[in-house]
Design an enzyme around this catalytic site. Structure first.
Site, PDB file in Angstrom:
ATOM      1  N   GLN A  57      -3.075 -16.467  -3.291  1.00 41.50           N
ATOM      2  CA  GLN A  57      -3.526 -16.263  -4.635  1.00 41.50           C
ATOM      3  C   GLN A  57      -4.678 -16.858  -5.290  1.00 41.50           C
ATOM      4  OE1 GLN A  57      -2.506 -12.982  -5.737  1.00 41.50           O
ATOM      5  NE2 GLN A  57      -1.494 -13.275  -3.498  1.00 41.50           N
ATOM      6  N   HIS A  88       0.832  -1.064  -0.260  1.00 38.54           N
ATOM      7  CA  HIS A  88       0.014  -0.068   0.170  1.00 38.54           C
ATOM      8  C   HIS A  88       0.751   1.142   0.063  1.00 38.54           C
ATOM      9  CE1 HIS A  88      -3.231  -2.803   1.373  1.00 38.54           C
ATOM     10  NE2 HIS A  88      -3.877  -2.081   0.470  1.00 38.54           N
ATOM     11  N   ASN A  89       1.475   1.667  -1.096  1.00 37.13           N
ATOM     12  CA  ASN A  89       2.175   2.681  -1.229  1.00 37.13           C
ATOM     13  C   ASN A  89       2.008   3.384  -2.477  1.00 37.13           C
ATOM     14  OD1 ASN A  89       3.518   1.240  -3.537  1.00 37.13           O
ATOM     15  ND2 ASN A  89       4.720   0.121  -1.889  1.00 37.13           N
ATOM     16  N   ALA A  90       2.752   4.508  -2.900  1.00 38.20           N
ATOM     17  CA  ALA A  90       2.548   5.228  -4.210  1.00 38.20           C
ATOM     18  C   ALA A  90       2.431   4.547  -5.314  1.00 38.20           C
ATOM     19  CB  ALA A  90       3.445   6.586  -4.114  1.00 38.20           C
ATOM     20  N   LEU A  91       3.150   3.368  -5.271  1.00 39.27           N
ATOM     21  CA  LEU A  91       3.234   2.677  -6.500  1.00 39.27           C
ATOM     22  C   LEU A  91       1.848   1.935  -6.935  1.00 39.27           C
ATOM     23  CD1 LEU A  91       5.029   1.721  -8.982  1.00 39.27           C
ATOM     24  CD2 LEU A  91       6.017  -0.205  -7.533  1.00 39.27           C
ATOM     25  N   HIS A  92       1.458   1.354  -5.942  1.00 40.64           N
ATOM     26  CA  HIS A  92       0.289   0.861  -5.989  1.00 40.64           C
ATOM     27  C   HIS A  92      -1.053   1.921  -6.267  1.00 40.64           C
ATOM     28  CE1 HIS A  92      -3.833  -1.213  -4.945  1.00 40.64           C
ATOM     29  NE2 HIS A  92      -4.227  -0.353  -4.100  1.00 40.64           N
ATOM     30  N   ASP A 126      -8.593  -1.415  -8.216  1.00 40.57           N
ATOM     31  CA  ASP A 126      -7.962  -1.632  -6.999  1.00 40.57           C
ATOM     32  C   ASP A 126      -7.363  -2.963  -6.765  1.00 40.57           C
ATOM     33  OD1 ASP A 126      -7.116  -0.814  -4.390  1.00 40.57           O
ATOM     34  OD2 ASP A 126      -9.048  -1.286  -3.273  1.00 40.57           O
ATOM     35  N   HIS A 129      -6.986   6.971  -3.339  1.00 37.80           N
ATOM     36  CA  HIS A 129      -7.772   6.164  -2.519  1.00 37.80           C
ATOM     37  C   HIS A 129      -7.018   5.212  -1.457  1.00 37.80           C
ATOM     38  CE1 HIS A 129      -5.653   2.964  -4.810  1.00 37.80           C
ATOM     39  NE2 HIS A 129      -6.130   2.104  -3.993  1.00 37.80           N
ATOM     40  N   ASP A 130      -5.807   5.120  -1.176  1.00 41.02           N
ATOM     41  CA  ASP A 130      -5.191   4.559  -0.294  1.00 41.02           C
ATOM     42  C   ASP A 130      -4.274   5.499   0.710  1.00 41.02           C
ATOM     43  OD1 ASP A 130      -6.158   2.103   0.154  1.00 41.02           O
ATOM     44  OD2 ASP A 130      -4.746   1.209  -1.473  1.00 41.02           O
TER      45      ASP A 130
HETATM   46  N1  CMP Z   1      -2.893 -10.072  -5.150  1.00 37.82           N
HETATM   47  C1  CMP Z   1      -3.572 -10.158  -4.103  1.00 37.82           C
HETATM   48  N2  CMP Z   1      -3.685 -10.957  -3.213  1.00 37.82           N
HETATM   49  C2  CMP Z   1      -4.228 -11.071  -2.023  1.00 37.82           C
HETATM   50  N3  CMP Z   1      -5.080 -10.056  -1.611  1.00 37.82           N
HETATM   51  C3  CMP Z   1      -4.859  -8.923  -2.289  1.00 37.82           C
HETATM   52  C4  CMP Z   1      -4.338  -8.810  -3.598  1.00 37.82           C
HETATM   53  N4  CMP Z   1      -4.506  -7.726  -4.138  1.00 37.82           N
HETATM   54  C5  CMP Z   1      -5.245  -6.984  -3.177  1.00 37.82           C
HETATM   55  N5  CMP Z   1      -5.633  -7.652  -2.334  1.00 37.82           N
HETATM   56  C6  CMP Z   1      -6.406  -7.350  -1.201  1.00 37.82           C
HETATM   57  O1  CMP Z   1      -7.537  -6.640  -1.639  1.00 37.82           O
HETATM   58  C7  CMP Z   1      -7.758  -5.595  -0.497  1.00 37.82           C
HETATM   59  C8  CMP Z   1      -8.336  -4.637  -1.432  1.00 37.82           C
HETATM   60  O2  CMP Z   1      -8.605  -3.381  -0.286  1.00 37.82           O
HETATM   61  P1  CMP Z   1      -7.194  -3.065   0.390  1.00 37.82           P
HETATM   62  O3  CMP Z   1      -6.514  -2.015  -0.332  1.00 37.82           O
HETATM   63  O4  CMP Z   1      -7.655  -2.329   1.822  1.00 37.82           O
HETATM   64  O5  CMP Z   1      -6.481  -4.313   0.830  1.00 37.82           O
HETATM   65  C9  CMP Z   1      -6.209  -5.293  -0.217  1.00 37.82           C
HETATM   66  C10 CMP Z   1      -5.787  -6.467   0.152  1.00 37.82           C
HETATM   67  O6  CMP Z   1      -6.126  -7.122   1.109  1.00 37.82           O
END
Ligand code: CMP
Length: 468
Positions: free
Chosen positions: A403, A202-206, A352, A242-243
Protein backbone atom coordinates in the site's frame (compact mmCIF):
# COMPACT_ATOMS: atom_id res chain seq x y z
CA UNK A 1 -33.16 0.49 -37.74
CA UNK A 2 -33.21 4.23 -38.12
CA UNK A 3 -34.75 5.99 -35.21
CA UNK A 4 -36.72 9.14 -35.28
CA UNK A 5 -35.70 11.27 -32.33
CA UNK A 6 -38.65 13.33 -31.34
CA UNK A 7 -37.15 15.21 -28.47
CA UNK A 8 -36.58 18.92 -28.92
CA UNK A 9 -33.44 19.83 -30.73
CA UNK A 10 -30.77 20.68 -28.22
CA UNK A 11 -27.33 22.10 -28.66
CA UNK A 12 -25.13 19.11 -29.25
CA UNK A 13 -21.77 20.50 -28.44
CA UNK A 14 -22.77 22.30 -25.31
CA UNK A 15 -24.26 21.27 -22.03
CA UNK A 16 -27.97 21.22 -22.10
CA UNK A 17 -29.73 23.91 -20.11
CA UNK A 18 -30.74 22.55 -16.74
CA UNK A 19 -34.43 23.26 -17.30
CA UNK A 20 -34.48 20.79 -20.20
CA UNK A 21 -33.25 18.06 -17.99
CA UNK A 22 -34.78 18.62 -14.68
CA UNK A 23 -32.23 17.70 -12.05
CA UNK A 24 -29.20 17.05 -14.21
CA UNK A 25 -27.39 19.22 -16.66
CA UNK A 26 -25.46 18.24 -19.71
CA UNK A 27 -27.83 15.90 -21.47
CA UNK A 28 -28.32 16.06 -25.17
CA UNK A 29 -29.47 13.88 -28.01
CA UNK A 30 -27.61 11.33 -30.02
CA UNK A 31 -26.89 11.51 -33.72
CA UNK A 32 -24.62 14.42 -33.24
CA UNK A 33 -21.91 14.79 -35.82
CA UNK A 34 -19.87 16.26 -32.99
CA UNK A 35 -20.56 13.63 -30.40
CA UNK A 36 -20.78 10.56 -32.53
CA UNK A 37 -19.73 11.24 -36.05
CA UNK A 38 -16.96 13.71 -35.38
CA UNK A 39 -13.30 12.99 -35.69
CA UNK A 40 -12.13 10.21 -33.45
CA UNK A 41 -10.39 11.49 -30.36
CA UNK A 42 -6.71 12.04 -30.87
CA UNK A 43 -5.83 9.09 -28.71
CA UNK A 44 -7.75 6.79 -31.01
CA UNK A 45 -5.91 7.49 -34.16
CA UNK A 46 -2.43 7.86 -32.78
CA UNK A 47 -0.03 5.09 -31.97
CA UNK A 48 1.26 5.48 -28.47
CA UNK A 49 4.80 6.34 -27.64
CA UNK A 50 6.63 4.23 -25.19
CA UNK A 51 5.94 4.57 -21.50
CA UNK A 52 8.85 5.53 -19.34
CA UNK A 53 9.81 1.98 -18.53
CA UNK A 54 13.45 2.77 -19.02
CA UNK A 55 13.19 5.64 -16.62
CA UNK A 56 14.76 5.09 -13.28
CA UNK A 57 12.07 7.01 -11.49
CA UNK A 58 10.28 5.11 -8.79
CA UNK A 59 6.84 5.56 -10.24
CA UNK A 60 7.86 3.72 -13.38
CA UNK A 61 9.49 1.04 -11.30
CA UNK A 62 6.39 0.57 -9.20
CA UNK A 63 4.17 0.43 -12.23
CA UNK A 64 6.46 -2.19 -13.69
CA UNK A 65 6.06 -4.18 -10.51
CA UNK A 66 2.31 -4.13 -10.99
CA UNK A 67 3.00 -6.63 -13.66
CA UNK A 68 3.92 -5.03 -16.91
CA UNK A 69 7.03 -5.49 -18.95
CA UNK A 70 8.52 -3.02 -21.38
CA UNK A 71 9.32 -5.61 -23.96
CA UNK A 72 5.67 -6.56 -24.18
CA UNK A 73 4.39 -3.17 -25.07
CA UNK A 74 3.18 -2.60 -28.58
CA UNK A 75 0.02 -0.57 -28.59
CA UNK A 76 -2.56 -0.83 -31.24
CA UNK A 77 -6.18 0.09 -30.98
CA UNK A 78 -8.04 -2.68 -32.66
CA UNK A 79 -11.19 -2.10 -34.63
CA UNK A 80 -14.10 -3.33 -32.56
CA UNK A 81 -15.33 -6.65 -33.80
CA UNK A 82 -17.58 -9.09 -32.05
CA UNK A 83 -15.46 -11.92 -30.81
CA UNK A 84 -16.91 -14.92 -29.14
CA UNK A 85 -14.87 -15.31 -26.03
CA UNK A 86 -14.49 -18.39 -24.00
CA UNK A 87 -13.88 -18.39 -20.31
CA UNK A 88 -10.40 -19.78 -19.87
CA UNK A 89 -9.67 -20.50 -16.30
CA UNK A 90 -6.26 -19.00 -15.90
CA UNK A 91 -3.66 -21.16 -14.28
CA UNK A 92 -5.49 -24.38 -15.04
CA UNK A 93 -4.56 -26.90 -17.65
CA UNK A 94 -6.96 -27.60 -20.53
CA UNK A 95 -8.06 -30.72 -18.72
CA UNK A 96 -8.76 -28.87 -15.50
CA UNK A 97 -10.95 -26.29 -17.12
CA UNK A 98 -14.60 -26.47 -16.21
CA UNK A 99 -17.17 -27.40 -18.81
CA UNK A 100 -18.38 -23.84 -19.07
CA UNK A 101 -15.12 -22.92 -20.73
CA UNK A 102 -16.27 -24.58 -23.91
CA UNK A 103 -19.44 -22.55 -24.00
CA UNK A 104 -19.39 -19.21 -25.69
CA UNK A 105 -19.21 -16.11 -23.61
CA UNK A 106 -22.79 -15.25 -24.38
CA UNK A 107 -24.10 -18.75 -23.90
CA UNK A 108 -22.47 -18.79 -20.51
CA UNK A 109 -24.32 -15.70 -19.57
CA UNK A 110 -27.63 -16.95 -20.84
CA UNK A 111 -27.36 -20.23 -19.08
CA UNK A 112 -26.25 -18.62 -15.87
CA UNK A 113 -28.03 -18.92 -12.60
CA UNK A 114 -28.45 -15.19 -12.27
CA UNK A 115 -29.95 -14.69 -15.71
CA UNK A 116 -32.40 -17.58 -15.27
CA UNK A 117 -33.60 -16.36 -11.93
CA UNK A 118 -33.81 -12.74 -12.76
CA UNK A 119 -35.51 -12.71 -16.12
CA UNK A 120 -38.87 -11.97 -14.59
CA UNK A 121 -37.42 -9.33 -12.35
CA UNK A 122 -36.64 -7.24 -15.41
CA UNK A 123 -40.23 -6.08 -15.35
CA UNK A 124 -39.49 -4.04 -12.31
CA UNK A 125 -37.64 -0.82 -12.20
CA UNK A 126 -34.83 -0.52 -9.76
CA UNK A 127 -36.71 1.45 -7.16
CA UNK A 128 -39.60 -1.03 -7.08
CA UNK A 129 -37.20 -3.81 -6.19
CA UNK A 130 -35.33 -2.03 -3.52
CA UNK A 131 -35.73 -2.79 0.03
CA UNK A 132 -35.84 0.32 2.15
CA UNK A 133 -32.26 0.38 3.31
CA UNK A 134 -30.68 -0.01 -0.11
CA UNK A 135 -32.96 2.66 -1.45
CA UNK A 136 -32.04 4.88 1.43
CA UNK A 137 -28.36 4.32 0.82
CA UNK A 138 -28.71 5.16 -2.85
CA UNK A 139 -29.76 8.66 -1.90
CA UNK A 140 -26.16 9.11 -0.86
CA UNK A 141 -24.70 7.72 -4.06
CA UNK A 142 -22.95 11.03 -4.69
CA UNK A 143 -21.15 10.92 -1.37
CA UNK A 144 -17.46 10.02 -1.29
CA UNK A 145 -17.97 7.95 1.85
CA UNK A 146 -20.63 5.82 0.12
CA UNK A 147 -20.14 2.28 1.45
CA UNK A 148 -20.25 0.05 -1.61
CA UNK A 149 -19.70 -3.06 0.53
CA UNK A 150 -22.81 -2.34 2.55
CA UNK A 151 -24.78 -1.45 -0.57
CA UNK A 152 -23.73 -4.70 -2.22
CA UNK A 153 -25.06 -6.66 0.71
CA UNK A 154 -28.30 -4.72 0.77
CA UNK A 155 -28.78 -5.31 -2.93
CA UNK A 156 -28.18 -9.05 -2.70
CA UNK A 157 -24.79 -8.87 -4.35
CA UNK A 158 -25.97 -7.04 -7.42
CA UNK A 159 -24.72 -3.58 -6.59
CA UNK A 160 -23.35 -3.07 -10.09
CA UNK A 161 -26.75 -3.66 -11.70
CA UNK A 162 -28.73 -1.61 -9.22
CA UNK A 163 -26.35 1.28 -8.85
CA UNK A 164 -25.75 1.71 -12.59
CA UNK A 165 -29.44 1.42 -13.39
CA UNK A 166 -30.18 4.00 -10.73
CA UNK A 167 -27.67 6.41 -12.26
CA UNK A 168 -29.09 5.92 -15.76
CA UNK A 169 -32.53 6.75 -14.41
CA UNK A 170 -31.26 9.61 -12.30
CA UNK A 171 -29.49 11.22 -15.24
CA UNK A 172 -32.57 10.77 -17.44
CA UNK A 173 -30.53 8.77 -19.96
CA UNK A 174 -33.30 6.28 -20.62
CA UNK A 175 -35.67 8.90 -21.93
CA UNK A 176 -33.05 10.95 -23.70
CA UNK A 177 -31.57 8.03 -25.58
CA UNK A 178 -34.88 6.19 -25.92
CA UNK A 179 -33.37 3.20 -24.18
CA UNK A 180 -35.46 0.13 -23.57
CA UNK A 181 -35.50 -0.36 -19.81
CA UNK A 182 -35.73 -4.14 -20.10
CA UNK A 183 -32.79 -4.29 -22.47
CA UNK A 184 -30.82 -1.98 -20.21
CA UNK A 185 -31.44 -4.15 -17.21
CA UNK A 186 -30.65 -7.31 -19.13
CA UNK A 187 -27.45 -5.71 -20.38
CA UNK A 188 -26.41 -4.80 -16.85
CA UNK A 189 -27.20 -8.29 -15.60
CA UNK A 190 -24.99 -9.67 -18.37
CA UNK A 191 -22.24 -7.24 -17.38
CA UNK A 192 -22.55 -8.31 -13.75
CA UNK A 193 -22.37 -11.96 -14.78
CA UNK A 194 -19.34 -11.40 -16.96
CA UNK A 195 -17.28 -10.43 -13.93
CA UNK A 196 -15.78 -13.41 -12.15
CA UNK A 197 -17.05 -13.59 -8.63
CA UNK A 198 -14.16 -15.81 -7.52
CA UNK A 199 -11.71 -12.93 -8.00
CA UNK A 200 -11.02 -11.29 -4.66
CA UNK A 201 -10.60 -7.85 -6.25
CA UNK A 202 -11.37 -7.68 -9.96
CA UNK A 203 -15.04 -8.55 -9.68
CA UNK A 204 -18.41 -6.81 -10.13
CA UNK A 205 -18.06 -5.05 -6.79
CA UNK A 206 -14.91 -3.28 -7.96
CA UNK A 207 -16.79 -2.25 -11.13
CA UNK A 208 -19.64 -0.90 -8.97
CA UNK A 209 -17.13 1.01 -6.86
CA UNK A 210 -15.50 2.53 -9.94
CA UNK A 211 -18.91 3.47 -11.35
CA UNK A 212 -19.83 5.23 -8.12
CA UNK A 213 -16.52 7.10 -8.10
CA UNK A 214 -16.95 8.04 -11.75
CA UNK A 215 -20.36 9.45 -10.88
CA UNK A 216 -18.79 11.55 -8.09
CA UNK A 217 -16.23 12.94 -10.55
CA UNK A 218 -18.84 13.65 -13.22
CA UNK A 219 -20.75 15.62 -10.58
CA UNK A 220 -17.79 17.91 -9.97
CA UNK A 221 -18.56 21.48 -11.10
CA UNK A 222 -16.26 21.65 -14.13
CA UNK A 223 -17.50 18.36 -15.48
CA UNK A 224 -21.17 18.64 -14.67
CA UNK A 225 -21.26 22.01 -16.40
CA UNK A 226 -19.70 20.75 -19.57
CA UNK A 227 -20.29 17.04 -20.09
CA UNK A 228 -22.81 16.15 -22.76
CA UNK A 229 -25.32 13.34 -22.53
CA UNK A 230 -23.04 11.13 -24.61
CA UNK A 231 -20.10 11.82 -22.33
CA UNK A 232 -22.20 10.82 -19.34
CA UNK A 233 -23.54 7.71 -21.06
CA UNK A 234 -20.01 6.72 -22.02
CA UNK A 235 -18.57 7.53 -18.61
CA UNK A 236 -21.05 5.23 -16.89
CA UNK A 237 -20.77 2.46 -19.49
CA UNK A 238 -16.97 2.55 -19.40
CA UNK A 239 -16.83 2.47 -15.61
CA UNK A 240 -19.27 -0.44 -15.37
CA UNK A 241 -17.52 -2.52 -18.05
CA UNK A 242 -13.87 -1.50 -17.70
CA UNK A 243 -12.66 -4.82 -16.19
CA UNK A 244 -15.12 -7.26 -17.78
CA UNK A 245 -14.15 -10.92 -17.51
CA UNK A 246 -10.94 -10.07 -15.68
CA UNK A 247 -9.12 -13.36 -15.07
CA UNK A 248 -7.67 -12.29 -11.70
CA UNK A 249 -4.11 -12.30 -12.98
CA UNK A 250 -2.13 -9.60 -14.74
CA UNK A 251 -0.86 -9.27 -18.28
CA UNK A 252 2.58 -10.60 -17.48
CA UNK A 253 1.04 -13.81 -16.26
CA UNK A 254 -0.99 -14.17 -19.45
CA UNK A 255 2.10 -13.61 -21.54
CA UNK A 256 4.33 -16.00 -19.67
CA UNK A 257 1.70 -18.73 -19.72
CA UNK A 258 1.09 -18.23 -23.45
CA UNK A 259 -2.54 -17.43 -22.91
CA UNK A 260 -4.51 -17.01 -26.13
CA UNK A 261 -5.54 -13.47 -25.18
CA UNK A 262 -1.89 -12.43 -25.11
CA UNK A 263 -1.38 -13.58 -28.68
CA UNK A 264 -4.74 -12.21 -29.78
CA UNK A 265 -3.75 -8.73 -28.61
CA UNK A 266 -0.06 -9.07 -29.37
CA UNK A 267 0.99 -8.59 -25.75
CA UNK A 268 -0.28 -5.01 -25.69
CA UNK A 269 -2.98 -3.85 -23.28
CA UNK A 270 -4.12 -7.46 -23.38
CA UNK A 271 -6.61 -7.25 -20.54
CA UNK A 272 -7.97 -3.84 -21.43
CA UNK A 273 -8.54 -4.88 -25.05
CA UNK A 274 -10.35 -7.95 -23.76
CA UNK A 275 -12.53 -5.90 -21.39
CA UNK A 276 -13.42 -3.55 -24.21
CA UNK A 277 -14.27 -6.32 -26.69
CA UNK A 278 -16.41 -8.01 -24.06
CA UNK A 279 -18.24 -4.74 -23.48
CA UNK A 280 -18.88 -4.29 -27.20
CA UNK A 281 -19.98 -7.87 -27.43
CA UNK A 282 -22.52 -7.45 -24.63
CA UNK A 283 -23.75 -4.13 -25.97
CA UNK A 284 -24.42 -5.70 -29.34
CA UNK A 285 -25.92 -8.85 -27.94
CA UNK A 286 -28.27 -6.96 -25.65
CA UNK A 287 -29.39 -4.72 -28.50
CA UNK A 288 -29.31 -1.82 -26.07
CA UNK A 289 -28.12 0.62 -28.72
CA UNK A 290 -29.58 -1.15 -31.73
CA UNK A 291 -31.83 1.82 -32.45
CA UNK A 292 -28.86 4.18 -32.81
CA UNK A 293 -27.67 4.96 -36.33
CA UNK A 294 -24.77 2.62 -37.06
CA UNK A 295 -22.25 5.45 -37.39
CA UNK A 296 -23.16 6.69 -33.91
CA UNK A 297 -22.95 3.18 -32.51
CA UNK A 298 -19.53 2.65 -33.99
CA UNK A 299 -18.29 5.97 -32.68
CA UNK A 300 -19.59 5.15 -29.24
CA UNK A 301 -17.88 1.75 -29.29
CA UNK A 302 -14.58 3.37 -30.27
CA UNK A 303 -14.80 6.01 -27.58
CA UNK A 304 -15.66 3.28 -25.10
CA UNK A 305 -12.48 1.49 -26.15
CA UNK A 306 -10.41 4.60 -25.79
CA UNK A 307 -11.71 5.06 -22.23
CA UNK A 308 -11.19 1.45 -21.19
CA UNK A 309 -7.71 1.30 -22.72
CA UNK A 310 -6.76 4.36 -20.69
CA UNK A 311 -7.10 2.25 -17.54
CA UNK A 312 -4.00 0.25 -18.53
CA UNK A 313 -1.87 1.05 -15.49
CA UNK A 314 1.33 0.53 -17.48
CA UNK A 315 0.48 3.69 -19.37
CA UNK A 316 0.02 5.77 -16.26
CA UNK A 317 3.06 7.96 -16.90
CA UNK A 318 2.06 8.62 -20.46
CA UNK A 319 -1.35 9.94 -19.42
CA UNK A 320 0.04 11.74 -16.40
CA UNK A 321 2.60 13.67 -18.45
CA UNK A 322 -0.09 14.66 -20.94
CA UNK A 323 -2.31 15.78 -18.07
CA UNK A 324 0.52 17.77 -16.45
CA UNK A 325 1.41 19.43 -19.73
CA UNK A 326 -2.21 20.48 -20.28
CA UNK A 327 -2.46 21.86 -16.75
CA UNK A 328 0.83 23.75 -17.10
CA UNK A 329 -0.40 25.31 -20.33
CA UNK A 330 -3.90 25.81 -18.91
CA UNK A 331 -5.32 24.69 -22.22
CA UNK A 332 -7.96 22.16 -21.19
CA UNK A 333 -11.15 23.78 -22.42
CA UNK A 334 -14.08 21.56 -21.79
CA UNK A 335 -16.18 23.01 -24.56
CA UNK A 336 -13.81 21.09 -26.80
CA UNK A 337 -14.95 17.49 -27.31
CA UNK A 338 -11.42 16.05 -27.44
CA UNK A 339 -10.51 17.74 -24.18
CA UNK A 340 -13.69 16.46 -22.58
CA UNK A 341 -12.84 12.97 -23.75
CA UNK A 342 -9.35 13.28 -22.28
CA UNK A 343 -10.80 14.40 -18.95
CA UNK A 344 -13.17 11.44 -18.99
CA UNK A 345 -10.14 9.19 -19.47
CA UNK A 346 -8.39 10.82 -16.52
CA UNK A 347 -11.55 10.61 -14.41
CA UNK A 348 -11.88 6.90 -15.18
CA UNK A 349 -8.22 6.34 -14.35
CA UNK A 350 -8.73 8.09 -11.01
CA UNK A 351 -11.90 6.11 -10.34
CA UNK A 352 -10.06 2.87 -11.11
CA UNK A 353 -7.38 3.41 -8.47
CA UNK A 354 -9.26 5.60 -6.02
CA UNK A 355 -9.57 2.97 -3.29
CA UNK A 356 -6.63 4.35 -1.26
CA UNK A 357 -8.48 7.70 -1.23
CA UNK A 358 -11.59 6.24 0.42
CA UNK A 359 -12.21 6.41 4.17
CA UNK A 360 -9.97 3.98 6.05
CA UNK A 361 -12.63 1.36 6.90
CA UNK A 362 -13.45 1.01 3.19
CA UNK A 363 -9.98 1.53 1.81
CA UNK A 364 -8.34 -1.17 3.91
CA UNK A 365 -10.82 -3.76 2.66
CA UNK A 366 -9.83 -3.02 -0.94
CA UNK A 367 -6.17 -3.20 0.05
CA UNK A 368 -6.63 -6.69 1.45
CA UNK A 369 -8.67 -7.82 -1.54
CA UNK A 370 -6.16 -6.64 -4.11
CA UNK A 371 -3.31 -8.20 -2.13
CA UNK A 372 -5.21 -11.51 -1.92
CA UNK A 373 -5.43 -11.48 -5.69
CA UNK A 374 -1.74 -10.62 -6.11
CA UNK A 375 -0.71 -13.38 -3.70
CA UNK A 376 -2.96 -15.94 -5.31
CA UNK A 377 -1.28 -15.17 -8.65
CA UNK A 378 2.07 -15.61 -6.91
CA UNK A 379 0.98 -18.98 -5.53
CA UNK A 380 -0.05 -20.06 -8.99
CA UNK A 381 3.30 -18.91 -10.40
CA UNK A 382 5.09 -20.94 -7.76
CA UNK A 383 3.01 -24.02 -8.56
CA UNK A 384 3.92 -23.69 -12.21
CA UNK A 385 7.61 -23.05 -11.52
CA UNK A 386 7.40 -19.59 -13.04
CA UNK A 387 9.22 -16.51 -11.80
CA UNK A 388 7.09 -15.01 -9.07
CA UNK A 389 6.04 -11.44 -9.85
CA UNK A 390 7.48 -9.07 -7.26
CA UNK A 391 4.27 -7.86 -5.65
CA UNK A 392 2.76 -11.32 -5.80
CA UNK A 393 5.13 -13.11 -3.46
CA UNK A 394 3.42 -13.50 -0.09
CA UNK A 395 6.74 -14.32 1.55
CA UNK A 396 8.36 -11.10 0.43
CA UNK A 397 5.51 -8.62 0.97
CA UNK A 398 3.01 -7.30 3.43
CA UNK A 399 -0.23 -5.51 2.66
CA UNK A 400 1.16 -2.39 4.30
CA UNK A 401 4.33 -2.42 2.24
CA UNK A 402 2.38 -2.78 -1.00
CA UNK A 403 0.00 0.00 0.00
CA UNK A 404 2.74 2.45 0.89
CA UNK A 405 4.43 1.87 -2.46
CA UNK A 406 1.20 2.03 -4.45
CA UNK A 407 0.05 5.22 -2.77
CA UNK A 408 3.42 6.95 -3.03
CA UNK A 409 4.28 6.10 -6.60
CA UNK A 410 0.98 5.60 -8.38
CA UNK A 411 -1.96 7.15 -6.54
CA UNK A 412 -0.48 10.31 -5.11
CA UNK A 413 1.05 11.63 -8.37
CA UNK A 414 -2.26 11.11 -10.18
CA UNK A 415 -4.52 12.61 -7.53
CA UNK A 416 -2.26 15.63 -7.04
CA UNK A 417 -2.72 16.46 -10.71
CA UNK A 418 -6.43 15.76 -10.51
CA UNK A 419 -6.67 18.20 -7.60
CA UNK A 420 -4.87 20.80 -9.71
CA UNK A 421 -7.47 20.31 -12.41
CA UNK A 422 -10.43 20.08 -10.08
CA UNK A 423 -9.64 22.10 -7.00
CA UNK A 424 -12.75 21.20 -5.04
CA UNK A 425 -13.71 19.98 -1.57
CA UNK A 426 -13.94 16.44 -2.97
CA UNK A 427 -10.35 16.54 -4.19
CA UNK A 428 -9.22 17.76 -0.77
CA UNK A 429 -11.21 15.01 0.94
CA UNK A 430 -9.63 12.36 -1.29
CA UNK A 431 -6.12 13.68 -0.69
CA UNK A 432 -6.86 13.82 3.04
CA UNK A 433 -7.94 10.16 3.17
CA UNK A 434 -4.99 9.14 1.02
CA UNK A 435 -2.51 10.85 3.33
CA UNK A 436 -4.06 9.50 6.49
CA UNK A 437 -4.37 5.97 5.04
CA UNK A 438 -0.72 6.03 4.04
CA UNK A 439 0.15 7.22 7.54
CA UNK A 440 -1.81 4.32 9.03
CA UNK A 441 -0.13 1.74 6.79
CA UNK A 442 3.22 3.23 7.74
CA UNK A 443 2.72 3.57 11.47
CA UNK A 444 0.11 1.11 12.65
CA UNK A 445 1.52 -2.14 13.98
CA UNK A 446 0.84 -5.09 11.67
CA UNK A 447 -1.39 -6.77 14.26
CA UNK A 448 -3.67 -3.76 14.44
CA UNK A 449 -3.94 -3.68 10.67
CA UNK A 450 -4.91 -7.33 10.56
CA UNK A 451 -7.51 -6.91 13.27
CA UNK A 452 -9.10 -3.97 11.56
CA UNK A 453 -9.90 -5.73 8.30
CA UNK A 454 -13.43 -6.57 9.35
CA UNK A 455 -15.80 -4.26 7.48
CA UNK A 456 -17.85 -1.99 9.65
CA UNK A 457 -20.45 -2.35 6.92
CA UNK A 458 -20.86 -6.07 7.49
CA UNK A 459 -21.63 -5.35 11.14
CA UNK A 460 -24.53 -3.11 10.22
CA UNK A 461 -26.42 -5.74 8.26
CA UNK A 462 -29.91 -6.44 9.44
CA UNK A 463 -30.51 -9.66 11.37
CA UNK A 464 -31.44 -12.58 9.21
CA UNK A 465 -29.56 -11.28 6.21
CA UNK A 466 -30.90 -10.35 2.85
CA UNK A 467 -30.29 -13.45 0.84
CA UNK A 468 -27.10 -14.98 -0.50
N1 CMP B 1 -4.97 -0.69 -3.16
C1 CMP B 1 -4.16 -1.12 -4.13
N2 CMP B 1 -2.92 -1.56 -3.82
C2 CMP B 1 -2.05 -2.00 -4.76
N3 CMP B 1 -2.36 -2.02 -6.07
C3 CMP B 1 -3.59 -1.61 -6.43
C4 CMP B 1 -4.55 -1.15 -5.49
N4 CMP B 1 -5.67 -0.80 -6.16
C5 CMP B 1 -5.42 -1.03 -7.46
N5 CMP B 1 -4.18 -1.52 -7.63
C6 CMP B 1 -3.50 -1.86 -8.88
O1 CMP B 1 -3.82 -0.85 -9.81
C7 CMP B 1 -4.16 -1.49 -10.99
C8 CMP B 1 -5.09 -0.70 -11.88
O2 CMP B 1 -5.29 -1.48 -13.04
P1 CMP B 1 -5.79 -3.00 -12.89
O3 CMP B 1 -7.22 -2.97 -12.49
O4 CMP B 1 -5.38 -3.74 -14.09
O5 CMP B 1 -4.95 -3.61 -11.67
C9 CMP B 1 -4.84 -2.76 -10.56
C10 CMP B 1 -3.95 -3.21 -9.45
O6 CMP B 1 -2.81 -3.85 -9.98
Amino acid sequence: MEVCYQLPVLPLDRPVPKHVLGRRGAICLTSSPILFGGPAPRQLSKRRGAISYDSSDQTALYIRMLGMSASHRKHTLKTPTVITYTHMEIGQSEAEQPVRSVLSFQKNLHSSHYSRNHTHATHHTLDQEYIGQAKCLLRKVGSWSFDIFLFDRLSNGKSLVDLTLHLFIDYGLIKLFRLDLLKLRQFLVMVHEAYRRQNPYHNALHAADVTQAMYCYMQEPQLSESLTSCDILLGLLAAATHDLDHPGVNQTFLIKTNHYLASLYQNASVLENHHWKCAVSLLRESGLLSHFPSEDRQNLEERLGSLILATDISRQNEYLSQFRAHLDRADLHLNNSQNRHFILQMALKCADICNPCRPWHISKLWSHKVTDEFFSQGDSEKRQNLDVSILCDRNANTVAKIQIGFISFVVEPLFLEWARFSDTPLSQIMLGHMTSNKYKWTHLPQEDLRESTQSTSSKTLPQGGLGP
